[in-house]
Every structure is written in structure tokens, then in C-alpha cells.
Design an enzyme around this catalytic site. Structure first.
Site, PDB file in Angstrom:
ATOM      1  N   SER A   7      -8.325  10.162  -4.480  1.00  0.00           N
ATOM      2  CA  SER A   7      -7.118  11.222  -4.210  1.00  0.00           C
ATOM      3  C   SER A   7      -7.908  12.449  -4.120  1.00  0.00           C
ATOM      4  CB  SER A   7      -5.990  11.377  -5.209  1.00  0.00           C
ATOM      5  OG  SER A   7      -5.092  10.233  -4.698  1.00  0.00           O
ATOM      6  N   LYS A  10      -7.364  14.657  -0.964  1.00  0.00           N
ATOM      7  CA  LYS A  10      -6.187  15.538  -0.684  1.00  0.00           C
ATOM      8  C   LYS A  10      -6.615  16.862  -0.768  1.00  0.00           C
ATOM      9  CE  LYS A  10      -2.739  12.158  -2.529  1.00  0.00           C
ATOM     10  NZ  LYS A  10      -3.362  11.277  -2.967  1.00  0.00           N
ATOM     11  N   SER A  67      -0.057  13.822  -7.248  1.00  0.00           N
ATOM     12  CA  SER A  67      -1.209  13.119  -6.518  1.00  0.00           C
ATOM     13  C   SER A  67      -0.391  11.958  -5.572  1.00  0.00           C
ATOM     14  CB  SER A  67      -2.286  12.568  -7.041  1.00  0.00           C
ATOM     15  OG  SER A  67      -3.268  12.137  -6.223  1.00  0.00           O
TER      16      SER A  67
END
Length: 228
Positions: A7, A10, A67
Site C-alpha cells: 500500500s 497509495k 489504507s
């Protein structure tokens, strides 16, 4: 070294989202409807339902603090219509930032063949995000907050808890993003500000949950000493 980054992906998603806000293409108050594709994401989610609406502001909160994979896809689709087009733009932006060892295959970091980057490249996109759009730190420094789910069944509160435990361990922490998948193991891109010195530490492929934070804190403290 090329590695899957979970993640931490992101960070680039947020760069494009903040650019779209800055340019006026979208706004924090926009109400966005979740598609079937966005609602189908697995892993860390806020369990958006197809057809559910949520503000860009709350979607950013969910993406940064918890997340949320589904929230990231909703944002991507809102900015560029489809996740595929958004990912294309992520890769273009990566090259513009000199991230020459990075290939994105999705906007949230779920394991996918060829979705790879390096610690150096993660630091580059993180620097871009926190220096050009410091407002993101207002989100990444939040420990816990509620957002509201609005569906045909009505409204209900949903609690977000930050995945970055450095916020409790190291008082100068400002963010930024954690990640973990089977392939990527445990990752963190940690940012801190001490006496006006801004630092970024990137840990990838850590074998367990806690050590990524210990290693990141050590780097931040050492970096502060050497910078000062």
C-alpha cells in the site's frame, strides 16, 4: 532493489489526487459513487457498497489513515474515469519524477505481477507529496477518526484507525504510509519533522509487523543527527 511495495503504492495515488484537487479538476466536497469494481477490492477496506456515495475528503481519510483499497480505487475512478487510465497516469508521473525503476499495475498496491518499485523511488514520490501538498500530513498524522457510510439502508459511523504505529512511538512523526501483502511483506514510508528538519525513511520487505517501525524510527533519528 526491485520490490513489491504493497500500500505504499497509495503515495503516488495521493499525488495524483492532490494534483487534481489543486488544479480544480475535483474538490474535497465532491460526492463520489462507488463502482462495482471499487467495491470488489479485498485486503484493507472500508467495505464500500456498489452505489454508495462518499466525499472525496472522507475517501482520502480512508485511503491515508486506514489504507483502504476500495477508497483508493473510488478516488482513482473519480479523477481519470477508470483505474486503468489512472494507473497509466501514475506511471507517467513516476517517470517525470525520475522513478526509473518503478512500474505500477494498480492504484492500491495489492499483489500483482510486475508491480514493483525501489526504496529510492518511494522516497522520491513521498518527497513530491509532502513538499507540494503538505495538507496530506493533516490526514496522515491523525490517529483515529470517524467517517460516515451512506447507503440505501441509511447512515452509520465507521471508525478509522491509523496503520502507522510510529505516530505513537516517535513524537516527531508526521506520516506517511504503511503497507503489507504476502509478496511485499511489511513496509513503511515514514516521515518526520524535528526542529524544522523534514525526513523520509523507507523500509521494505520487513519480515514482521513491528520491526518495520523500529527500523524506520532508527533511520529517522540517525538522519536527523546527520542532517543537523
Amino acid at each position: 532493489e526491485l520490490r513489491p511495495c504493497a500500500s505504499i503504492t497509495k503515495v503516488m495515488t495521493l499525488v495524483l489526487v492532490m494534483e487534481a484537487i489543486d488544479s480544480g479538476k475535483i474538490s474535497l466536497d465532491d460526492q463520489v459513487t462507488a463502482s462495482a469494481h471499487a467495491a470488489s477490492m479485498g485486503g484493507s477496506d472500508i467495505w464500500l457498497k456498489e452505489g454508495e456515495t462518499m466525499s472525496v475528503n472522507d475517501l482520502i481519510k480512508a485511503t491515508v489513515i486506514m489504507s483502504a483499497n476500495d477508497a483508493a480505487v473510488v478516488l482513482a475512478e473519480h479523477v481519470y474515469g477508470t483505474e486503468d487510465e489512472f494507473v497509466k497516469q501514475m506511471n507517467i508521473r513516476a517517470k517525470q519524477l525520475g522513478m526509473n525503476d518503478t512500474t505500477f499495475k494498480n492504484c492500491n498496491g495489492l499483489d500483482e505481477d510486475g508491480h514493483l518499485t525501489t526504496a529510492h523511488d518511494v522516497a522520491l514520490m513521498s518527497r513530491e507529496l509532502i513538499t507540494k501538498y503538505p495538507k496530506i500530513l493533516d490526514y496522515s498524522s491523525v490517529w483515529m477518526e470517524n467517517i460516515t457510510h451512506v447507503t440505501i439502508q441509511g447512515s452509520k459511523e465507521f471508525g478509522l484507525a491509523n496503520t502507522n504505529k510510529l505516530l505513537k512511538q516517535y513524537p516527531y512523526t508526521t506520516g506517511l504510509k504503511t503497507g503489507s501483502t504476502n509478496k511485499a511483506k511489511y513496509c513503511v514510508c515514514a516521515t518526520a519533522n524535528k526542529d524544522g528538519v523534514e525526513l523520509i525513511a523507507v523500509i521494505m520487505g520487513c519480515p514482521n509487523y513491528k520491526d518495520r517501525f523500529t527500523e524506520a524510527q532508527s533511520l529517522l533519528q540517525f538522519g536527523y543527527t546527520t542532517c543537523k
